[in-house]
Structures are given as C-alpha cells and as structure tokens.
Design a protein around this motif. Sequence first.
Motif, mmCIF file in Angstrom:
data_model
loop_
_atom_site.group_PDB
_atom_site.id
_atom_site.type_symbol
_atom_site.label_atom_id
_atom_site.label_comp_id
_atom_site.label_asym_id
_atom_site.label_seq_id
_atom_site.Cartn_x
_atom_site.Cartn_y
_atom_site.Cartn_z
ATOM 1 N N ALA A 219 85.603 65.168 84.646
ATOM 2 C CA ALA A 219 85.826 66.318 83.791
ATOM 3 C C ALA A 219 87.088 66.020 83.161
ATOM 4 C CB ALA A 219 85.522 67.551 84.332
ATOM 5 N N LEU A 220 88.136 65.876 83.879
ATOM 6 C CA LEU A 220 89.672 65.574 83.378
ATOM 7 C C LEU A 220 89.912 64.373 82.294
ATOM 8 C CD1 LEU A 220 92.248 66.891 83.277
ATOM 9 C CD2 LEU A 220 92.756 65.588 85.534
ATOM 10 N N SER A 221 89.139 63.383 82.692
ATOM 11 C CA SER A 221 88.936 62.154 82.069
ATOM 12 C C SER A 221 88.218 62.481 80.691
ATOM 13 C CB SER A 221 88.225 61.073 82.736
ATOM 14 O OG SER A 221 87.952 59.872 81.974
ATOM 15 N N ALA A 222 87.263 63.278 80.611
ATOM 16 C CA ALA A 222 86.535 63.703 79.475
ATOM 17 C C ALA A 222 87.255 64.382 78.343
ATOM 18 C CB ALA A 222 85.208 64.192 79.827
ATOM 19 N N MET A 223 88.127 65.318 79.394
ATOM 20 C CA MET A 223 89.090 66.377 78.567
ATOM 21 C C MET A 223 90.012 65.438 78.081
ATOM 22 S SD MET A 223 88.916 69.425 81.232
ATOM 23 C CE MET A 223 87.228 70.197 81.426
ATOM 24 N N LYS A 224 90.718 64.575 78.563
ATOM 25 C CA LYS A 224 91.818 63.750 78.258
ATOM 26 C C LYS A 224 91.396 63.019 76.866
ATOM 27 C CE LYS A 224 94.190 62.912 82.770
ATOM 28 N NZ LYS A 224 94.516 61.935 83.567
ATOM 29 N N LYS A 291 101.204 63.131 77.831
ATOM 30 C CA LYS A 291 101.971 62.664 78.647
ATOM 31 C C LYS A 291 102.061 63.059 80.025
ATOM 32 C CE LYS A 291 106.943 61.153 78.622
ATOM 33 N NZ LYS A 291 108.133 61.352 77.899
ATOM 34 N N GLN A 292 101.948 64.506 80.136
ATOM 35 C CA GLN A 292 101.955 65.037 81.385
ATOM 36 C C GLN A 292 100.900 64.559 82.305
ATOM 37 O OE1 GLN A 292 102.317 69.189 80.871
ATOM 38 N NE2 GLN A 292 104.314 69.033 79.689
ATOM 39 N N TYR A 293 99.734 64.473 81.833
ATOM 40 C CA TYR A 293 98.542 64.094 82.537
ATOM 41 C C TYR A 293 98.397 62.600 82.689
ATOM 42 C CZ TYR A 293 96.874 68.830 82.760
ATOM 43 O OH TYR A 293 96.478 70.045 83.119
ATOM 44 N N HIS A 294 99.393 61.723 82.197
ATOM 45 C CA HIS A 294 99.680 60.299 82.357
ATOM 46 C C HIS A 294 98.673 59.516 81.414
ATOM 47 C CE1 HIS A 294 102.202 61.482 85.812
ATOM 48 N NE2 HIS A 294 101.151 62.083 86.405
#
Length: 336
Positions: A219-224, A291-294
């Motif tokens: 999910a986090l990857s999709a959100m990024k 940037k915060q989430y690399h």
Amino acid sequence: NARRHQLPKHDQEMLGDCIRLVDYMFQSSLVKIVVQAAIDFCHRVENSSKMFILQVSFGEQNMVFDPCLEDFLQMLQDLWVGTLQVVNAVPSFLSVRQYDPLVKARNHQTVESILRGDRDFHKFTEAIRQRIHGDITAAQRYSDKNFAVFRRIHEYVLQWNEDEFNSTARSHEELASDMHLMKEFQEDLERFKPHHPVGIITVDGKNIRADLTKVPEIALSAMKNALAEIARRKCAEANQVFDSANKLLDERPKSLNQYADFVKNYNEIRGKQEKMDELREEVESMYQLLKQYHVRNTMDDVTQLEILHSKGNDFTHKKVVDAHTFILEKKEEMVE
C-alpha cells in the motif's frame, strides 16, 4: 501312599489360586504403569514451560487459537481413553482357555474398570486438565489484550484492494494521511513479538506478522507512486501558471489602451498571487514528503522542480515588483 496321592491333588487345586494371583499382579502392574504415567505427566506440566504451541489468528472479536481450548481438551481426553483401551486390550491370564479347568472363580475386573475407579488416576488426570485449561484461558486473555493494537492493521488488510486504490482519485492531503498511517502500521509491526509464553503454552503469532507486514508495504508503495504522479502533474501546472504570469508582467505597453489592459492583468495576477503561492508550496511539500519516504525523483522531476523555484522566486521578487514600479512611472507619464 494315601498322603502321596493327596499332595498332587492339593497342588493341582492350588494352581488355580496361583494363576489368579499372577493375573492380579499382572493387572496391578498395568494399573501402576498408567497411574505413574499420569503422575509423571502431571509433574512435568506443573514444572515445565512452553510445552505446547498454539497458532493464533484474528477472529471477528477475539483472537482464535489453533487448536482451540475445546479441541485441546478433547485431544487430552482422547489420549486417556486411548491409553485405557491399550492396556485393557492386553490379554489376562484368566482369558487363556487352557486354564479354564483350573480356575473356578470368574469375578474378573478389567484394567480399564480398575483405572476408572482409581483415585490417583482421576486426581492427576484432572490436575493436568485444569492446568492446561487455566494456561490456555490465560493465553487467551493475554492474546486478546496484546494483539489488540494490531487489529486495525488486520482490518485494513481485509479491505485493501490495490486495483481499487489505483483507480480512485485521491488528493495530496489524503495520500499524506494514508502514508502516515502505513508508517504507523510499520512502526507497530516492528514491535511485534511472534512468540508469547504463557505457562506451558506458547502463543505463536508468526503467521499473523507475515500476513500483516505485506499489505502496508504494498500500500505504501502504491501511495508513493500516486503522490509522485500528483506532484509531477501539479508541478507542470504551477510552472505553466507562473510562466504565463511572468510573461504578462514582462510586457511594457506604450499606448493608453495597452497600459489599461496591463494594469488589469496586473491586478488579476495580484488577486491570484496567494493561490499561486499555495500551489507552489503544495508542490514543494509533496516533493518534501516524497523525500521523507525515501523516494528518488527522476531527473526530469528534479529539473521541473528547479524551474518552478526559479520562476516562483522571479515572480515574487522581481516580476511583480518591476511591474508595480512600471505602472506607477507610466501613470505619471500618462497624466503629464
């Protein structure tokens, strides 16, 4: 002579008693073996830890064990029933046909019936059952309390659908909130302990962790990706807005009509300046969040963001100031 004839007869009569005595001794040994097994099992249960492993998973309201308490107690009951059946199946001496003429008394108890009436057997088997029941009950309370913090992740996992997420439009703020939630999930899961000892029970939650970890990562990857796409689109939009405004402010009209149009455009731009600044700040905040989430930006994204910085600063510190100065100077010229 008569005495010599009576002795064999007497010995023959005693043989039946001997057979019964040996049979009773044999049965007694079987009973002692089973009772001792129950005692040894009970002592081990009382003095041990982590004897049994229960797999834990989320139920609708409470945590669920596999095997559950009822199944575990049924397996324990089946163990004792099976044990009684095994020892009861061992043939007794009195069941041997060739001893029938020698054994007259047939008041014979089975090993199973003896054990079912044995106080020690009941005492220790019940103690085992109570210990297992108590520890599984305690493990249930422990699990309901300590896995509660992960239930919201479990519920999110159940409703997560990547295709549906990708097909639904979301704002920058919504994505930022969702990403923060996924980060919270991951931080919670870092504190997840897969094994929890409770007396003789070990609660095994490694399958839960495996199930819960996967979806927040996906999910986090999709959100990024979704946020990067919005940032890219908004950056292009902002560049276009500032570029258009800067070009209008660069004009230096000579005629009165053109001057009037320039003043009108200037005032309209000044009226939109706050929204333009907000758009620029939104783009910058999105890239800062990425940037915060690399998230590594593409070269084109970096270039477009630098262009926006340049055009935005030029607009704020030069174009608006120079246009305002021109309007004042031109106004005096027009009056003269």
